[in-house]
Every structure is written in C-alpha cells, then in structure tokens.
Scaffold this active site. Structure first.
Site, PDB file in Angstrom:
ATOM      1  N   SER A   1      -5.511   0.884   1.699  1.00  0.00           N
ATOM      2  CA  SER A   1      -5.152  -0.463   1.261  1.00  0.00           C
ATOM      3  C   SER A   1      -3.655  -0.488   0.987  1.00  0.00           C
ATOM      4  O   SER A   1      -3.069   0.551   0.633  1.00  0.00           O
ATOM      5  CB  SER A   1      -5.926  -0.880   0.016  1.00  0.00           C
ATOM      6  OG  SER A   1      -5.703  -2.260  -0.274  1.00  0.00           O
ATOM      7  N   SER A   2      -3.058  -1.655   1.146  1.00  0.00           N
ATOM      8  CA  SER A   2      -1.612  -1.754   0.934  1.00  0.00           C
ATOM      9  C   SER A   2      -1.223  -3.197   0.656  1.00  0.00           C
ATOM     10  O   SER A   2      -1.995  -4.127   0.885  1.00  0.00           O
ATOM     11  CB  SER A   2      -0.850  -1.241   2.165  1.00  0.00           C
ATOM     12  OG  SER A   2      -1.067  -2.105   3.269  1.00  0.00           O
ATOM     13  N   SER A   3      -0.008  -3.344   0.165  1.00  0.00           N
ATOM     14  CA  SER A   3       0.624  -4.655   0.059  1.00  0.00           C
ATOM     15  C   SER A   3       1.583  -4.770   1.241  1.00  0.00           C
ATOM     16  O   SER A   3       2.626  -4.113   1.279  1.00  0.00           O
ATOM     17  CB  SER A   3       1.382  -4.791  -1.263  1.00  0.00           C
ATOM     18  OG  SER A   3       2.032  -6.049  -1.345  1.00  0.00           O
TER      19      SER A   3
END
Length: 379
Positions: A97-99
């Site tokens: 997951s990431s921004s």
C-alpha cells in the site's frame, strides 16, 4: 504550522500544474485544500538499497515531515502487510500500500474527464488522499471508494475524517465494484489490473468511463480511459504516460517455486532481448506472453510462464544472442514475433495502442487501430 502547510500545498499545486499541464483548474484548487500530512500516518517507508526503511514523523521533526508530505513523491505505507508505523526495523519485500505521488493522482483524474456532479466509484482507497481530492471536487455524497484491506480501510476512514470528509467507504474486492451504488459516471482505479473487470462495465452508465492502469507480471503497464457506448462496447486509447501501479491483489502473480533453467531447444534470437527494457517494448512483450514473468541474470533475460511452467532465457554471444526455450509454449517465439511487428511498424509509443471490450466481453489490445495487430488480454 498552518501558514507553512498552506504555503507547501500551494507550492505542490504549482509543481503539479507545471508537470501535468492541468486543463481543469478545479484539481489545483483541491490540491491546495487537502492536507496530505493527514494521510501519511505516523510513519512511511523509504527505499534503502534492497530494503524499506521506516521514517517516523516524531523522529523526523515537524518541518522535515511536512516537506516530505508535500513532495511530489510516492510514499510506501505498507510492506508485505506490515504498516510503517508498526515496523521496528527495515523490511525486505514488496510494497502492498502507498500514498501515490500527487501529480499522478491529478493526472488520472484529468484523464478520467471528471466533471462537476459526476458520481464516481474509486477502486483502491489506500490512504484516502485521492478520495479526499475527489470529495473536494464533487462532494462526498458523489464519491464511493472501495478498499480490499480492512486495516487500510479503517486507517483511511480515520484520515478522511481528520481532513473533514465522510464519503461512502466500502471494504471488499474492488474488482467486483459496488453494485449497490451503481450506476456510476466514472470508475477510477488506483491499482493496476490484468484485464478490465466485468462488474465495472455493468456498473457504469452508457457514456460513462473507466480509467485504470492495465498491467501484468512482466511487469509492464499503461494508463487507459475506456468509454462505454450504448451498444455495450467499451473502447479507448492508452495515454502513453509512464506510470506504475501495484496490481490489484487478486491479480497478483501466484506464489511459485524457485526458478531452475532448462537447456531446452536452442536457436539464434532475431533481435536484442533488451528491447523488453523499452517502456512500450516491454508492454508489447507482455501482450504476447500475458501469463509470463520477466527476470534477469546479469545481461541475460529470462521469461517464465506462470500457467504452464514454460521458460525462455537468452544468452549473449560474441555476435548476438541465442535463446533457450523449454516447455509447451515457445515464449520467445511469441515475444519476438510481437516485438518484430512493433519494430517494423516504426516502434510507435504506447499512445498508439488501444483496448476494445466487445459485447461478448472479449478484451483486445490493438496497435494503431482496431483492425491492426491485436492481442487478447487474459481472462
């Protein structure tokens, strides 16, 4: 830090406007309004060689953290299911997951052609930053966002609440969409898919659109916007943007045993295997071998088909390359033929390619036009 944060948001919006050439000023206004620091939590990961090192807000200091938050960078927030805030040491593995870098978020929204009043389904809430951008533009009542990972979804809801937004958030498989909220004017995916999920097509109104990255295991990907016509045919061209999104988890490559090379049948390759290093060349190779993964060993290229176990690996010689092929598929024959056809056509970039999803739901990627060279996407 209120005044400083506002200045950093304006500076970020200015950088994005220069980079993306914004046609719709509403997205710049949204970037200037959304506090990205609310969506990064207490820590993020940064790359450190082959590992991911946690960077903590409390240790960085507020000024450094705010500059990190408003850099146009992707910040990884989870690796192999472990949140950065929970990692005591650096981790080895794949980000889960990431921004996403803000300029890519805005670019996708521009490509999607979102207009005031549109009802949007976002696939992949992630940290909630892109969801907040949508809410600011459209109103939270017009935004539904679905997240596969329940823990990430809970954190995203907290992040959005801290920023003052309460859209319709759903925990579930984004590949199934959210039929309870259909019909949508647009579906936007913040993950890549190997093929366009059929439920998305059913849940978009006639004339609506689907904007997503189409990717695979090579890995290669391309950004495309499909428009759904009233004859149930969806089609669109790739933009040519060099983007890379994580594959939707159900589309990820399955676990596999350690690779062992087999001699197989050997012949001379008709082209340099490093054509697969080219952005569009790799994409063409993936179309030709859609269930294969790409590996390297020194200067050699290795293809292994996940479905059949077939493999192909190249070997440099003094005057070119030879290729070894083993298994029921001749992987290099498939890839080589597609790459040669692409090269003979002048090596057009990815924007020359498009997708058509027919009424019978077959999905085809084509070059130049629908009557040109084409490849079926995996089901």
């Amino acid at each position: 830090m209120t005044a400083e944060a506002a200045a950093l948001r304006r500076a970020l919006a200015e950088r994005i406007a220069e980079k993306v050439s914004l046609a719709d000023p509403a997205w710049r206004v949204a970037v200037e309004a959304i506090p990205r620091e609310c969506f990064l939590g207490a820590a993020v990961f940064r790359p450190n060689g082959s590992s991911w090192e946690p960077v903590r807000r409390v240790e960085s200091g507020e000024e450094a953290w705010m500059r990190l938050a408003y850099s146009d960078e992707t910040w990884v927030t989870q690796v192999e299911g472990i949140r950065a805030a929970d990692a005591a040491v650096s981790l080895v593995g794949n980000p889960t997951s990431s921004s996403t870098l803000p300029s890519l978020v805005v670019r996708m929204l521009e490509v999607a052609g979102i207009r005031d009043g549109d009802k949007v389904l976002e696939i992949g809430t992630g940290t909630g930053y892109s969801t907040a951008i949508l809410c600011h533009r459209l109103g939270e009542e017009n935004v539904t966002s679905i997240e596969y990972d329940a823990g990430i979804a809970r954190q995203a809801a907290e992040n959005l609440g801290a920023a003052g937004y309460a859209p319709n958030l759903v925990v579930g498989d984004g590949l199934l969409g959210h039929k309870e909220g259909a019909e949508y004017d647009a579906v936007i995916a913040t993950c890549a898919v190997r093929h366009i999920p059929v439920p998305w097509l059913w849940q978009v109104r006639d004339g609506g659109s689907i904007t997503t990255a189409v990717g695979g295991w090579l890995p290669a990907s391309g950004l495309v916007r499909l428009a759904l016509a009233d004859d149930d045919i969806a089609s669109g061209r790739f933009t040519g943007d060099r983007i890379s999104y994580m594959l939707a988890r159900p589309h990820e490559r399955p676990p596999h045993p350690v690779f062992h090379r087999y001699e197989g049948e050997t012949r001379r390759s008709r082209l340099d295997p490093h054509l697969t290093d080219d952005w569009t060349g790799g994409f063409v190779a993936q179309l030709a071998a859609p269930s294969a993964e790409l590996m390297t060993a020194g200067d050699n290229v290795i293809l292994r088909d996940i479905a059949t176990g077939s493999q192909a690996w190249t070997e440099a010689t003094k005057d070119g390359w030879i290729v070894h092929q083993h298994g029921p598929l001749r992987l290099w024959d498939q890839v080589e033929g597609a790459l040669m056809a692409w090269r003979e056509a002048g090596s057009p970039d990815q924007s020359a390619f498009g997708i058509t999803v027919a009424a019978d739901l077959t999905q085809t990627v084509w070059a130049e036009n629908p009557e040109g060279p084409s490849w079926r996407l995996p089901a």
